[in-house]
Design a protein around this motif. Structure first.
Motif, PDB file in Angstrom:
ATOM      1  N   SER A  90     -41.384  63.770  66.726  1.00  0.00           N
ATOM      2  CA  SER A  90     -41.162  63.820  65.274  1.00  0.00           C
ATOM      3  C   SER A  90     -42.033  62.800  64.546  1.00  0.00           C
ATOM      4  CB  SER A  90     -39.685  63.569  64.949  1.00  0.00           C
ATOM      5  OG  SER A  90     -39.311  62.240  65.265  1.00  0.00           O
ATOM      6  N   ARG A  91     -42.541  61.835  65.284  1.00  0.00           N
ATOM      7  CA  ARG A  91     -43.425  60.823  64.704  1.00  0.00           C
ATOM      8  C   ARG A  91     -44.905  61.113  65.008  1.00  0.00           C
ATOM      9  NH1 ARG A  91     -38.488  58.951  65.287  1.00  0.00           N
ATOM     10  NH2 ARG A  91     -37.757  57.178  64.048  1.00  0.00           N
ATOM     11  N   THR A  92     -45.191  61.474  66.228  1.00  0.00           N
ATOM     12  CA  THR A  92     -46.591  61.650  66.623  1.00  0.00           C
ATOM     13  C   THR A  92     -47.164  63.004  66.217  1.00  0.00           C
ATOM     14  OG1 THR A  92     -45.905  62.413  68.824  1.00  0.00           O
ATOM     15  CG2 THR A  92     -46.348  60.053  68.562  1.00  0.00           C
ATOM     16  N   GLU A  93     -46.389  64.073  66.389  1.00  0.00           N
ATOM     17  CA  GLU A  93     -46.915  65.401  66.067  1.00  0.00           C
ATOM     18  C   GLU A  93     -47.032  65.615  64.560  1.00  0.00           C
ATOM     19  OE1 GLU A  93     -48.191  67.607  68.329  1.00  0.00           O
ATOM     20  OE2 GLU A  93     -47.890  65.854  69.627  1.00  0.00           O
ATOM     21  N   THR A  94     -46.148  65.009  63.794  1.00  0.00           N
ATOM     22  CA  THR A  94     -46.259  65.113  62.336  1.00  0.00           C
ATOM     23  C   THR A  94     -47.518  64.396  61.849  1.00  0.00           C
ATOM     24  OG1 THR A  94     -44.756  63.206  62.190  1.00  0.00           O
ATOM     25  CG2 THR A  94     -43.800  65.401  61.846  1.00  0.00           C
ATOM     26  N   ALA A  95     -47.791  63.227  62.427  1.00  0.00           N
ATOM     27  CA  ALA A  95     -49.011  62.502  62.065  1.00  0.00           C
ATOM     28  C   ALA A  95     -50.248  63.325  62.406  1.00  0.00           C
ATOM     29  CB  ALA A  95     -49.052  61.155  62.787  1.00  0.00           C
ATOM     30  N   LYS A  96     -50.214  63.960  63.570  1.00  0.00           N
ATOM     31  CA  LYS A  96     -51.343  64.795  64.003  1.00  0.00           C
ATOM     32  C   LYS A  96     -51.561  65.968  63.054  1.00  0.00           C
ATOM     33  CE  LYS A  96     -52.981  67.347  68.070  1.00  0.00           C
ATOM     34  NZ  LYS A  96     -52.616  67.806  69.445  1.00  0.00           N
ATOM     35  N   LEU A  97     -50.473  66.601  62.605  1.00  0.00           N
ATOM     36  CA  LEU A  97     -50.577  67.742  61.687  1.00  0.00           C
ATOM     37  C   LEU A  97     -51.164  67.298  60.349  1.00  0.00           C
ATOM     38  CD1 LEU A  97     -50.082  70.671  60.887  1.00  0.00           C
ATOM     39  CD2 LEU A  97     -47.671  70.096  60.465  1.00  0.00           C
ATOM     40  N   LEU A  98     -50.714  66.170  59.831  1.00  0.00           N
ATOM     41  CA  LEU A  98     -51.273  65.646  58.583  1.00  0.00           C
ATOM     42  C   LEU A  98     -52.768  65.386  58.730  1.00  0.00           C
ATOM     43  CD1 LEU A  98     -48.517  63.052  57.582  1.00  0.00           C
ATOM     44  CD2 LEU A  98     -49.027  65.175  56.362  1.00  0.00           C
ATOM     45  N   LEU A  99     -53.128  64.719  59.818  1.00  0.00           N
ATOM     46  CA  LEU A  99     -54.527  64.355  60.044  1.00  0.00           C
ATOM     47  C   LEU A  99     -55.413  65.590  60.174  1.00  0.00           C
ATOM     48  CD1 LEU A  99     -56.621  62.131  60.601  1.00  0.00           C
ATOM     49  CD2 LEU A  99     -55.990  62.264  63.019  1.00  0.00           C
ATOM     50  N   GLU A 100     -54.974  66.567  60.948  1.00  0.00           N
ATOM     51  CA  GLU A 100     -55.776  67.777  61.157  1.00  0.00           C
ATOM     52  C   GLU A 100     -55.931  68.578  59.868  1.00  0.00           C
ATOM     53  OE1 GLU A 100     -53.850  69.777  64.391  1.00  0.00           O
ATOM     54  OE2 GLU A 100     -54.869  68.558  65.917  1.00  0.00           O
ATOM     55  N   THR A 101     -54.882  68.584  59.033  1.00  0.00           N
ATOM     56  CA  THR A 101     -54.956  69.306  57.761  1.00  0.00           C
ATOM     57  C   THR A 101     -55.947  68.638  56.812  1.00  0.00           C
ATOM     58  OG1 THR A 101     -52.630  69.925  58.033  1.00  0.00           O
ATOM     59  CG2 THR A 101     -53.598  70.256  55.862  1.00  0.00           C
ATOM     60  N   ILE A 102     -55.910  67.314  56.769  1.00  0.00           N
ATOM     61  CA  ILE A 102     -56.864  66.565  55.935  1.00  0.00           C
ATOM     62  C   ILE A 102     -58.290  66.820  56.414  1.00  0.00           C
ATOM     63  CG2 ILE A 102     -57.678  64.246  55.324  1.00  0.00           C
ATOM     64  CD1 ILE A 102     -54.694  63.356  55.554  1.00  0.00           C
ATOM     65  N   LYS A 103     -58.474  66.760  57.719  1.00  0.00           N
ATOM     66  CA  LYS A 103     -59.812  66.911  58.307  1.00  0.00           C
ATOM     67  C   LYS A 103     -60.385  68.301  58.086  1.00  0.00           C
ATOM     68  CE  LYS A 103     -62.265  66.162  62.673  1.00  0.00           C
ATOM     69  NZ  LYS A 103     -62.104  65.773  64.117  1.00  0.00           N
ATOM     70  N   SER A 104     -59.569  69.314  58.337  1.00  0.00           N
ATOM     71  CA  SER A 104     -60.079  70.693  58.248  1.00  0.00           C
ATOM     72  C   SER A 104     -60.355  71.125  56.813  1.00  0.00           C
ATOM     73  CB  SER A 104     -59.096  71.666  58.907  1.00  0.00           C
ATOM     74  OG  SER A 104     -57.835  71.621  58.266  1.00  0.00           O
ATOM     75  N   ASN A 105     -59.658  70.494  55.851  1.00  0.00           N
ATOM     76  CA  ASN A 105     -59.864  70.843  54.440  1.00  0.00           C
ATOM     77  C   ASN A 105     -60.711  69.818  53.679  1.00  0.00           C
ATOM     78  OD1 ASN A 105     -57.939  73.295  53.746  1.00  0.00           O
ATOM     79  ND2 ASN A 105     -56.807  71.956  55.151  1.00  0.00           N
ATOM     80  N   ASN A 106     -61.103  68.766  54.396  1.00  0.00           N
ATOM     81  CA  ASN A 106     -61.914  67.709  53.787  1.00  0.00           C
ATOM     82  C   ASN A 106     -61.250  67.131  52.530  1.00  0.00           C
ATOM     83  OD1 ASN A 106     -64.196  66.050  53.917  1.00  0.00           O
ATOM     84  ND2 ASN A 106     -65.346  67.342  52.480  1.00  0.00           N
ATOM     85  N   PHE A 107     -59.925  66.931  52.601  1.00  0.00           N
ATOM     86  CA  PHE A 107     -59.214  66.356  51.461  1.00  0.00           C
ATOM     87  C   PHE A 107     -59.603  64.884  51.298  1.00  0.00           C
ATOM     88  CE2 PHE A 107     -55.891  69.729  52.418  1.00  0.00           C
ATOM     89  CZ  PHE A 107     -56.172  70.482  51.281  1.00  0.00           C
ATOM     90  N   PRO A 108     -59.770  64.419  50.060  1.00  0.00           N
ATOM     91  CA  PRO A 108     -60.240  63.039  49.831  1.00  0.00           C
ATOM     92  C   PRO A 108     -59.132  61.992  49.879  1.00  0.00           C
ATOM     93  CG  PRO A 108     -60.080  64.191  47.741  1.00  0.00           C
ATOM     94  CD  PRO A 108     -59.706  65.197  48.803  1.00  0.00           C
ATOM     95  N   VAL A 109     -58.346  62.014  50.931  1.00  0.00           N
ATOM     96  CA  VAL A 109     -57.293  61.002  51.099  1.00  0.00           C
ATOM     97  C   VAL A 109     -57.950  59.682  51.497  1.00  0.00           C
ATOM     98  CG1 VAL A 109     -55.244  60.342  52.427  1.00  0.00           C
ATOM     99  CG2 VAL A 109     -55.573  62.725  51.731  1.00  0.00           C
ATOM    100  N   LYS A 110     -57.536  58.603  50.839  1.00  0.00           N
ATOM    101  CA  LYS A 110     -58.167  57.304  51.062  1.00  0.00           C
ATOM    102  C   LYS A 110     -57.289  56.321  51.836  1.00  0.00           C
ATOM    103  CE  LYS A 110     -60.749  57.567  46.682  1.00  0.00           C
ATOM    104  NZ  LYS A 110     -60.915  56.932  45.344  1.00  0.00           N
ATOM    105  N   HIS A 111     -55.960  56.565  51.835  1.00  0.00           N
ATOM    106  CA  HIS A 111     -55.052  55.514  52.309  1.00  0.00           C
ATOM    107  C   HIS A 111     -53.775  56.131  52.863  1.00  0.00           C
ATOM    108  CE1 HIS A 111     -52.898  51.455  51.124  1.00  0.00           C
ATOM    109  NE2 HIS A 111     -53.245  51.482  52.396  1.00  0.00           N
ATOM    110  N   ILE A 112     -53.312  55.634  54.001  1.00  0.00           N
ATOM    111  CA  ILE A 112     -51.987  56.009  54.508  1.00  0.00           C
ATOM    112  C   ILE A 112     -51.214  54.740  54.834  1.00  0.00           C
ATOM    113  CG2 ILE A 112     -52.855  56.329  56.891  1.00  0.00           C
ATOM    114  CD1 ILE A 112     -50.616  58.500  57.190  1.00  0.00           C
TER     115      ILE A 112
END
Length: 302
Positions: A90-112
């Motif tokens: 619930s901690r690691t896979e959610t982080a992975k999903l967020l990261l992959e979504t940002i990466k694949s869509n090239n979202f301009p997220v600057k900070h987590i």
């Protein structure tokens, strides 16, 4: 108006963070696994995700440059082997999903800014831990937090600033440990655990919520302990709660073996000792409203 994406926004701490965001005129997007909890307001907009199915509404990232990550299954539930796995995924896979979504869509997220926990520090009655500590607890909690932080560190690969807040014992009247501590004391049946000498690094929920938003506004990076400046022992905590409730403490301390029988491996939550420093976040200019335990308990329990 700055927009922050919050995971776990409907949880105890998440709700408090949303309130601080709104007090500071920050817009909130939030992710929820419950379609019943979706709402659409000008400053509070919900988006559905199902990390178990690798599903996420990518529209949640619209206008977002900062993520506050609070998601994770509660540790206050019996640690069966299957539930241990859920605590981690619930901690690691959610982080992975967020990261992959940002990466694949090239979202301009600057900070987590992600939740973490002081449970990563080894059990000790004498050490005073700061964020430079390298040794990791050999307990299940140590394993969980190490994997959690490693998953969050992956965001730096995309050039995203990463901050991790290691949270201590959160004091709130709405949930968490304090109502459970207070409940038997209200009936004159409360007691400290074990020797009572184990350290409890605590924080008022209002300060913790402010700390997360402060980290977002100041674009802080690295590890920060989410604890108040004055930790107490379990004996001191129990006595202070009893005093605020004006109840006597007449029972002997509860032995470790008894709680192990009742709670299984999870009993370590009551007996592990981590005395943790708040100096680093204070040095960044953050001002705690509740430096000492008694005013915090009076505000919550009175």
């Amino acid at each position: 108006m700055k927009t922050i994406l919050i995971t776990g926004a409907t949880g105890l701490i998440g709700q408090a963070i949303v309130k601080v965001c709104h007090d500071q005129n920050l817009k909130v997007h939030y992710l929820t696994t419950s379609k019943d909890k979706l709402s659409t307001n000008d400053n509070y907009k919900g988006f559905y995700w199902d990390p178990n199915q690798n599903e996420i509404d990518a529209a949640c990232f619209e206008d977002v440059d900062t993520i506050i990550n609070m998601v994770g299954a509660t540790i206050a539930k019996r640690w069966t082997n299957s539930y241990k796995k859920e605590i981690i995924t619930s901690r690691t896979e959610t982080a992975k999903l967020l990261l992959e979504t940002i990466k694949s869509n090239n979202f301009p997220v600057k900070h987590i800014i992600s939740a973490s926990a002081v449970g990563i520090y080894p059990d000790s009655l004498t050490n005073y831990y700061d964020e430079n500590e390298k040794e990791i607890s050999s307990s299940f909690l140590g394993d969980v937090v190490a994997l959690w932080e490693a998953a969050i560190d992956e965001f730096s690969i995309l050039g995203i600033k990463v901050a991790k807040v290691r949270i201590g014992l959160v004091l709130s009247h709405k949930g968490g440990a304090l109502p459970e501590i207070a409940k038997p004391l209200r009936y004159g049946a409360g007691a400290a655990f074990g020797s009572g000498e184990q350290w409890q690094s605590w924080i008022h929920i209002d300060d913790l919520a402010r700390l997360f938003v402060y980290a977002a506004n100041q674009e802080l990076e690295g590890i920060y302990n989410g604890v108040a400046p004055n930790p107490v022992t379990n004996n001191e905590l129990t006595k202070a709660v009893a005093q605020v409730l004006e109840k006597p403490l007449i029972l002997p301390n509860i032995p470790k073996f008894a709680m192990k029988l009742v709670m299984g491996e999870m009993h370590i939550l009551l007996f592990e000792s981590q005395r943790v420093s708040a100096s680093k976040i204070e040095d960044e200019g953050f001002d705690f409203h509740y430096h000492h335990l008694d005013p915090a308990l009076n505000q919550i329990l009175s």
